[in-house]
Design an enzyme around this catalytic site. Structure first.
Site, PDB file in Angstrom:
ATOM      1  N   ASP A  88      52.838  37.479  38.764  1.00  0.00           N
ATOM      2  CA  ASP A  88      51.555  37.902  39.335  1.00  0.00           C
ATOM      3  C   ASP A  88      51.451  37.485  40.792  1.00  0.00           C
ATOM      4  OD1 ASP A  88      50.027  39.363  37.432  1.00  0.00           O
ATOM      5  OD2 ASP A  88      49.727  37.540  36.258  1.00  0.00           O
ATOM      6  N   ARG A 156      40.723  40.629  43.524  1.00  0.00           N
ATOM      7  CA  ARG A 156      42.032  41.198  43.170  1.00  0.00           C
ATOM      8  C   ARG A 156      42.070  42.704  43.448  1.00  0.00           C
ATOM      9  NH1 ARG A 156      42.940  39.799  37.138  1.00  0.00           N
ATOM     10  NH2 ARG A 156      45.127  40.279  37.605  1.00  0.00           N
ATOM     11  N   HIS A 187      44.824  47.723  36.136  1.00  0.00           N
ATOM     12  CA  HIS A 187      44.927  47.648  34.665  1.00  0.00           C
ATOM     13  C   HIS A 187      44.401  48.967  34.121  1.00  0.00           C
ATOM     14  CE1 HIS A 187      44.341  43.579  36.309  1.00  0.00           C
ATOM     15  NE2 HIS A 187      45.091  43.143  35.313  1.00  0.00           N
ATOM     16  N   HIS A 199      40.339  38.741  28.807  1.00  0.00           N
ATOM     17  CA  HIS A 199      40.892  37.501  28.268  1.00  0.00           C
ATOM     18  C   HIS A 199      39.976  36.949  27.170  1.00  0.00           C
ATOM     19  CE1 HIS A 199      42.840  37.716  32.235  1.00  0.00           C
ATOM     20  NE2 HIS A 199      43.836  37.072  31.660  1.00  0.00           N
ATOM     21  N   ASP A 271      49.090  44.761  28.871  1.00  0.00           N
ATOM     22  CA  ASP A 271      48.646  43.427  29.239  1.00  0.00           C
ATOM     23  C   ASP A 271      48.887  42.556  28.004  1.00  0.00           C
ATOM     24  OD1 ASP A 271      47.588  41.392  30.747  1.00  0.00           O
ATOM     25  OD2 ASP A 271      45.784  42.481  31.329  1.00  0.00           O
TER      26      ASP A 271
END
Length: 536
Positions: A88, A156, A187, A199, A271
């Site tokens: 990453d 991000r 994503h 998450h 992911d």
């Protein structure tokens, strides 16, 4: 996309056992810097790739030692193909920090809005990561900040306008390719219109395909048009397209939209399937089978070791064995496994086998690019009071509005995220101290500031710089409440003499009357650039 290597790939896959074919479809993770931790997965199961983080290597030397040792294990196999080693390195998140050149991050690059700078920054990522032995940057983020309060995307992303984000994403992919590394847009089909963090949960985005194409998918189309090799899925539900499954498990999204509508012919990776969105809502084996049926080519399981689960290896082996069992009992067809494995191997033959690794790079030149990008990003969003630039005869008081306790999760045991041990405030204060005479500058942390203002009388020559920060963290949040409350108190006390210096995004409103400088980043380069902007 890699059709020239399809025949060779098919020949290699035919030589493998079922276990080896299945193992090639997994991207796994392991703790620590010893390649022996991955040996069982590579030797027996022909592992396809690894997700590597700051937990695996903190320096270039450590990374080179690790990746070379992993390659030696791989090369002991017959018909060996390289591991996909993804990291990453995407700006706001990074690895090998602080030795690597992180740049200011995507939101700052979007603020600069110079595609040549973005391309140059991602070329830097490519060159440096290859020097460490990594062959894939898990970036750029192609998400659009349609929900500015996203806890996990934020800095991000390149911005909030689809067309501008698309241009930046294309530049990032082109830059990564100029740096001769594999890129991965993520994503899919977009994580920017959620206030949830996958998450922890499955967010929902209730949009039609027509709306998605306009608002979320344009950057992914730009990445595809630029030749991006990998696309990573999100664990987000789009009920108007698939009312049952999140994107990672959705054939409608991965086959009909990504492959069909957008024309992507590369490798689709998930992911992590151990993130809360999947783990808390689906049985692991059922989710894996559904994902492969839906169109996943390589499945990432990279959360177990973040939690320092002592059974991580057994759990990963069990997942591979479960897919082998699913083939043996008819829930998956071996022909389906063969087709996926051939696609993966063809990609590796085309992109990973010829990739040069461990080459030296010019760190000074990279830091110049980083500084230029950070400087171009800084914006003075409001200054009706004419506080800027700071004057030689002023008393400059710089306030850290974040209590030290709130930085506790800035470095977390997962090894992912910003991996920035030193708060951005410290870099900002250090840069100001280089230019403001001693005695004129007072840099105060949160606690010291409370006492300072009880004792020091107000005067018109004071300028108060209130520094705010934020960091996107996986599965948790950087505390903000105390900082926001302190800024409100400072506004009430100093009014137009207050300058809010945002080492973060520029979405949050600042108190009326105060000045507002934004760096769109909490990186060292951005903190220093913001200080320079206050003096220019």
């Amino acid at each position: 996309m890699f059709s020239a290597f399809q025949s060779q790939a098919a020949q290699i896959v035919r030589s493998w056992s079922l276990e080896e074919k299945v193992g090639q479809l997994f991207i796994l993770a392991f703790p620590g810097s010893d390649a022996a931790a991955a040996r069982p997965l590579i030797e027996r199961y022909n592992l396809g790739g690894c997700y590597l983080s700051q937990d695996n290597a903190t320096t270039f030397d450590e990374a080179r030692t690790l990746t070379q040792a992993m390659a030696e294990i791989v090369n002991q196999r017959s018909n060996a193909v390289p591991l996909l080693l993804g990291v990453d390195q995407e700006g706001a998140w990074s690895v090998l920090t602080p030795e690597s050149t992180t740049g200011p991050g995507n939101l700052a690059l979007g603020s600069a809005n110079q595609t040549e700078l973005t391309k140059a920054m991602y070329q830097v990522f490519g060159q440096e990561m290859r020097s460490a032995g990594f062959n894939c940057v898990l970036g750029p983020c192609a998400d659009v900040n349609l929900q500015p309060n996203s806890p996990i995307i934020d800095t991000r992303a390149f911005g909030e306008t689809p067309s501008q984000v698309a241009a930046q994403v294309a530049a990032a992919v082109n830059g990564a390719h100029q740096g001769d590394i594999v890129a991965c847009a993520k994503h899919f089909p977009g994580h920017g219109d959620t206030t949830g963090d996958t998450h922890r949960e499955i967010p929902q985005v209730d949009k039609s395909l027509a709306t998605l194409l306009v608002e979320d998918l344009a950057p992914f189309q730009a990445a595809i048009d630029a030749g991006v090799e990998l696309i990573m899925t999100s664990h987000i539900c789009y009920p108007q397209i698939d009312p049952q499954y999140p994107a990672t498990l959705s054939k409608a999204i991965l086959q009909d939209v990504l492959r069909g509508k957008l024309g992507f012919k590369g490798i689709v990776i998930s992911d992590s399937m151990n993130m809360g969105a999947i783990r808390r809502n689906f049985a692991p084996v059922d989710a894996a089978i559904t994902a492969f049926h839906a169109g996943i080519d390589m499945m990432m399981l990279s959360e177990e070791h973040y939690d320092h689960n002592p059974n991580y290896l057994d759990n990963q082996i069990a997942m591979i064995e479960a897919i082998v069992a699913a083939v043996n009992d008819g829930r998956m067809a071996e022909a389906e496994i063969n087709a996926i494995a051939e696609r993966v191997v063809a990609f590796k033959l085309a992109r990973l086998v010829p990739m040069p690794l461990y080459q030296d790079f010019d760190l000074a030149a990279h830091r110049e690019i980083e500084a230029a990008a950070a400087s171009a990003a800084v914006k003075i969003l409001r200054d009706e009071a004419g506080n800027l630039p700071l004057q030689d005869d002023q008393q400059i008081i710089v306030i850290q509005t974040t209590p030290m306790d709130d930085y506790a999760n800035l470095i977390n045991p997962r090894g992912i995220g910003p991996n920035q041990e030193i708060p951005a405030f410290e870099y900002f204060a250090a840069e100001l101290s280089l230019h403001v005479p001693e005695g004129q500058l007072h840099c105060l942390d949160y606690d010291a500031a409370q006492e300072f203002f009880k004792e020091v009388p107000l005067n018109s020559r004071q300028r108060i710089l209130a520094v705010t920060e934020n960091y996107p963290l996986p599965g948790e949040d950087f505390a903000q409440d105390a900082s926001k409350a302190f800024v409100a108190q400072l506004t009430a006390k100093f009014g137009e003499q207050l300058i809010v210096v945002a080492l973060r995004n520029g979405y949050d409103a600042v108190p009326e009357g105060s000045s507002h400088v934004c760096a769109y980043s909490s990186r060292e380069c951005s903190a220093r650039a913001a200080a320079q902007a206050c003096l220019a």
